[in-house]
Design a protein around this motif. Structure first.
Motif, PDB file in Angstrom:
ATOM      1  N   ASN A  60     -66.663  84.772  55.670  1.00  0.00           N
ATOM      2  CA  ASN A  60     -66.257  85.475  55.643  1.00  0.00           C
ATOM      3  C   ASN A  60     -65.387  85.443  54.238  1.00  0.00           C
ATOM      4  N   THR A  61     -65.580  85.288  53.795  1.00  0.00           N
ATOM      5  CA  THR A  61     -65.674  84.331  51.625  1.00  0.00           C
ATOM      6  C   THR A  61     -64.620  85.538  51.159  1.00  0.00           C
ATOM      7  N   ALA A  62     -65.841  86.763  51.614  1.00  0.00           N
ATOM      8  CA  ALA A  62     -65.745  88.066  51.208  1.00  0.00           C
ATOM      9  C   ALA A  62     -66.893  89.054  50.918  1.00  0.00           C
ATOM     10  N   PRO A  63     -66.785  88.884  52.194  1.00  0.00           N
ATOM     11  CA  PRO A  63     -67.456  90.335  52.794  1.00  0.00           C
ATOM     12  C   PRO A  63     -67.606  91.741  52.638  1.00  0.00           C
ATOM     13  N   THR A  64     -68.828  92.409  52.109  1.00  0.00           N
ATOM     14  CA  THR A  64     -68.782  93.331  51.881  1.00  0.00           C
ATOM     15  C   THR A  64     -69.039  94.329  53.321  1.00  0.00           C
ATOM     16  N   ALA A  65     -68.687  95.843  52.678  1.00  0.00           N
ATOM     17  CA  ALA A  65     -68.395  96.674  54.094  1.00  0.00           C
ATOM     18  C   ALA A  65     -70.544  96.513  55.035  1.00  0.00           C
ATOM     19  N   ALA A  66     -71.310  96.412  54.053  1.00  0.00           N
ATOM     20  CA  ALA A  66     -72.256  96.200  54.535  1.00  0.00           C
ATOM     21  C   ALA A  66     -73.028  95.813  55.960  1.00  0.00           C
ATOM     22  N   GLU A  67     -72.021  93.962  54.814  1.00  0.00           N
ATOM     23  CA  GLU A  67     -72.627  92.439  56.133  1.00  0.00           C
ATOM     24  C   GLU A  67     -71.567  92.584  57.352  1.00  0.00           C
ATOM     25  N   PHE A  68     -70.268  93.658  57.275  1.00  0.00           N
ATOM     26  CA  PHE A  68     -69.160  93.625  58.317  1.00  0.00           C
ATOM     27  C   PHE A  68     -70.224  94.719  59.029  1.00  0.00           C
ATOM     28  N   ASP A  69     -70.454  96.069  58.558  1.00  0.00           N
ATOM     29  CA  ASP A  69     -71.224  96.741  59.330  1.00  0.00           C
ATOM     30  C   ASP A  69     -72.711  96.182  59.968  1.00  0.00           C
ATOM     31  N   ALA A  70     -73.391  95.109  59.434  1.00  0.00           N
ATOM     32  CA  ALA A  70     -74.483  94.566  60.283  1.00  0.00           C
ATOM     33  C   ALA A  70     -74.402  93.117  60.947  1.00  0.00           C
ATOM     34  N   LEU A  71     -72.729  92.961  60.800  1.00  0.00           N
ATOM     35  CA  LEU A  71     -72.251  92.092  61.922  1.00  0.00           C
ATOM     36  C   LEU A  71     -72.160  92.757  63.066  1.00  0.00           C
TER      37      LEU A  71
END
Length: 197
Positions: free
Chosen positions: A175-186
């Motif tokens: 969670n340093t600087a997550p992108t929207a794509a990384e959050f969607d993957a979560l």
């Protein structure tokens, strides 16, 4: 299937922010209701009153006295409240450090949690660098962090990033600087079926 999602990690990693962002997507994707149970919200005022009476410092959440006498009852109350919501068919997102419970694998133990096979359990470990976490803690000016900051060398000994067997089954989220794509993957990972979960 009812969903139980633990958002765990150390102070300053952004657990609560991530948990709040997850509520709407999880409700949309599952079509079910979710509640958010944050340990600090549930027990913060109680802990302040208790520690104020015991030590004169209502903001202490890290001293040996707190860790030995209040920590575990707070977490057990958090789990009890979680279980009651799950029994009503309400999905739960639980926010708290829970580092000891992650190390001891208790969050994977359905008997310890008191939940049946109809509950999908996911554990997200939110992490960032020690430097980033420290900067965030300083910037948020929360009086509950005073003990941590004044005893940082002692506190940092309790910080760990799960590795090896302790990491198995965890959803690791930087969670340093997550992108929207990384959050969607979560979101996808939280909802992904897991065998024998």
């Amino acid at each position: 299937m009812t969903h139980l999602v633990f958002i765990c990690g150390h102070a300053g990693t952004g657990k609560t922010t991530i948990a709040k962002r997850l509520v709407a997507p999880l409700m949309r994707e599952t079509g079910g209701a979710f509640c958010l149970l944050d340990k600090d919200t549930l027990y913060g005022r109680y802990s302040a009153a208790a520690m104020g009476a015991l030590t004169g410092d209502p903001n202490d959440r890290d001293s040996p006295l707190y860790l030995q006498h209040l920590r575990d009852p707070e977490y057990q109350g958090l789990i009890d409240t979680t279980r009651e919501n799950l029994e009503l068919g309400v999905g739960v997102i639980v926010v708290g450090p829970l580092s000891r419970e992650v190390r001891e694998r208790k969050l994977f133990d359905r008997h310890w949690l008191g939940v049946g096979p109809d509950v999908s359990i996911r554990i997200v470990w939110v992490y960032t660098s020690e430097e980033t976490a420290h900067a965030r803690i300083v910037a948020r000016h929360n009086p509950n962090d005073a003990y941590k900051l004044s005893h940082w060398d002692e506190y940092r000994q309790r910080r760990f990033v799960p590795s090896g067997a302790a990491r198995e089954g965890l959803i690791m989220f930087d969670n340093t600087a997550p992108t929207a794509a990384e959050f969607d993957a979560l979101v996808r990972n939280v909802l992904k079926p897991v065998a024998n979960s």
